[in-house]
Design a protein around this motif. Sequence first.
Motif, short mmCIF file in Angstrom:
data_model
loop_
_atom_site.label_atom_id
_atom_site.label_comp_id
_atom_site.label_asym_id
_atom_site.label_seq_id
_atom_site.Cartn_x
_atom_site.Cartn_y
_atom_site.Cartn_z
N ILE A 111 28.89 36.93 17.81
CA ILE A 111 30.35 36.89 17.67
C ILE A 111 30.84 35.48 17.38
CG2 ILE A 111 32.54 37.19 18.90
CD1 ILE A 111 31.22 39.55 20.38
N LEU A 112 30.22 34.50 18.04
CA LEU A 112 30.64 33.10 17.88
C LEU A 112 30.02 32.43 16.65
CD1 LEU A 112 30.46 31.91 21.61
CD2 LEU A 112 32.50 32.51 20.29
N GLY A 113 29.13 33.16 15.97
CA GLY A 113 28.50 32.60 14.78
C GLY A 113 27.36 31.64 15.07
N ASN A 114 26.85 31.71 16.30
CA ASN A 114 25.71 30.88 16.69
C ASN A 114 24.42 31.62 16.31
OD1 ASN A 114 23.70 29.40 17.99
ND2 ASN A 114 25.01 28.93 19.74
N CYS A 115 23.64 31.04 15.43
CA CYS A 115 22.48 31.76 14.89
C CYS A 115 21.18 31.51 15.65
CB CYS A 115 22.29 31.43 13.42
SG CYS A 115 21.88 29.70 13.11
N GLU A 116 21.25 30.78 16.77
CA GLU A 116 20.03 30.47 17.51
C GLU A 116 20.16 30.86 18.98
OE1 GLU A 116 18.43 26.66 14.88
OE2 GLU A 116 19.45 26.31 16.79
N ILE A 117 19.03 31.25 19.54
CA ILE A 117 18.99 31.60 20.96
C ILE A 117 17.69 31.04 21.53
CG2 ILE A 117 17.86 33.86 20.55
CD1 ILE A 117 19.61 34.95 22.89
N GLY A 118 17.77 30.47 22.73
CA GLY A 118 16.60 29.80 23.28
C GLY A 118 16.39 30.05 24.76
N THR A 119 15.33 29.46 25.27
CA THR A 119 14.99 29.65 26.68
C THR A 119 16.09 29.10 27.59
OG1 THR A 119 13.71 27.58 26.59
CG2 THR A 119 12.51 29.64 26.30
N ASN A 120 16.80 28.06 27.14
CA ASN A 120 17.90 27.52 27.94
C ASN A 120 19.01 28.55 28.12
OD1 ASN A 120 16.65 25.06 28.28
ND2 ASN A 120 17.77 24.04 26.61
N ASP A 121 19.23 29.37 27.10
CA ASP A 121 20.25 30.42 27.20
C ASP A 121 19.85 31.46 28.25
OD1 ASP A 121 22.02 29.57 25.01
OD2 ASP A 121 20.34 30.10 23.71
N VAL A 122 18.57 31.78 28.30
CA VAL A 122 18.09 32.75 29.29
C VAL A 122 18.19 32.15 30.69
CG1 VAL A 122 16.29 34.40 29.85
CG2 VAL A 122 16.45 33.51 27.53
N THR A 123 17.83 30.89 30.82
CA THR A 123 17.92 30.21 32.11
C THR A 123 19.35 30.20 32.63
OG1 THR A 123 16.03 28.78 31.58
CG2 THR A 123 17.50 28.03 33.32
N ILE A 164 11.17 30.15 15.09
CA ILE A 164 11.44 29.02 14.23
C ILE A 164 10.19 28.16 14.21
CG2 ILE A 164 12.87 26.96 13.91
CD1 ILE A 164 15.12 28.42 15.37
N ASP A 165 9.74 27.76 13.04
CA ASP A 165 8.50 26.99 12.91
C ASP A 165 8.44 25.81 13.88
OD1 ASP A 165 7.68 28.69 10.93
OD2 ASP A 165 8.27 27.37 9.27
N ASN A 166 7.31 25.71 14.59
CA ASN A 166 7.03 24.57 15.48
C ASN A 166 8.05 24.41 16.61
OD1 ASN A 166 4.79 23.83 13.83
ND2 ASN A 166 6.20 22.80 12.43
N ASN A 167 8.79 25.46 16.91
CA ASN A 167 9.74 25.39 18.02
C ASN A 167 9.45 26.53 18.99
OD1 ASN A 167 12.04 25.34 19.72
ND2 ASN A 167 13.23 24.36 18.10
N LYS A 168 8.95 26.18 20.17
CA LYS A 168 8.53 27.20 21.13
C LYS A 168 9.65 27.64 22.07
CE LYS A 168 3.70 25.68 21.17
NZ LYS A 168 2.56 25.21 22.01
N THR A 169 10.78 26.98 22.01
CA THR A 169 11.87 27.29 22.94
C THR A 169 13.10 27.88 22.27
OG1 THR A 169 12.81 25.06 22.79
CG2 THR A 169 11.13 25.44 24.48
N LEU A 170 13.09 27.95 20.93
CA LEU A 170 14.28 28.40 20.20
C LEU A 170 13.90 29.43 19.15
CD1 LEU A 170 17.27 27.41 20.44
CD2 LEU A 170 16.83 25.96 18.46
#
Length: 202
Positions: A111-123, A164-170
């Motif tokens: 809804i907010l147009g944020n195209c990324e989600i990561g472990t910090n969001d889950v935390t 996402i390439d080479n990104n283990k948290t996002l």
Amino acid sequence: MNNVYCAGLMSQSFWFLEFKRLVYSVKEGKTTDEIKKLCIDENWFGAVNSYRAKRMYGYIIKRVKSMDDSFSNIFVSSDVSTQKLINLICIMKLDRLFFEFIYEVYREKIILGNCEIGTNDVTTFFINKANQNDEIAGWKDSTVKHLRSTYMNFLTESGLAVNIDNNKTLKRITPPLLDMTLESYLNNNNGTSVVKAITGVN
């Protein structure tokens, strides 16, 4: 929707192929007792031992049993991407906390147009839930860590996000275009909130 918060998903995987096999077995007329015997005696799931096979069967058959005939008919007539979404939806139906994560975090980002989600969001999600619920507040850090990993894996395996390439948290969010038959079924069977959760409808 299950109204109890639990950490049961930490013992589960997405198990799409296993879920698919059980759905088709039920549609072919096999009884749950027959399927259970095949899962354990013939090790349908390739489990490391019979105890694990029993556990996997127990989790997966619950997903299958959460489907009525119309829903399972949609499953067997759908493409793989829709079948994976249906597996995810069954998990959401059985696990209130995971449903709320998809509805409150994943949907909100779309809804907010944020195209990324990561472990910090889950935390952050778990911190907020712990502040609202004593049961979750009492969970060990290892439980939350395991659930965080499970949630992120489910997003990828269902097609709701991609690595996402080479990104283990996002991960990059990839909202699905729902099959019209599936969307109609959900809207007509108390599943409008599920449609909103996975598509980002406001």
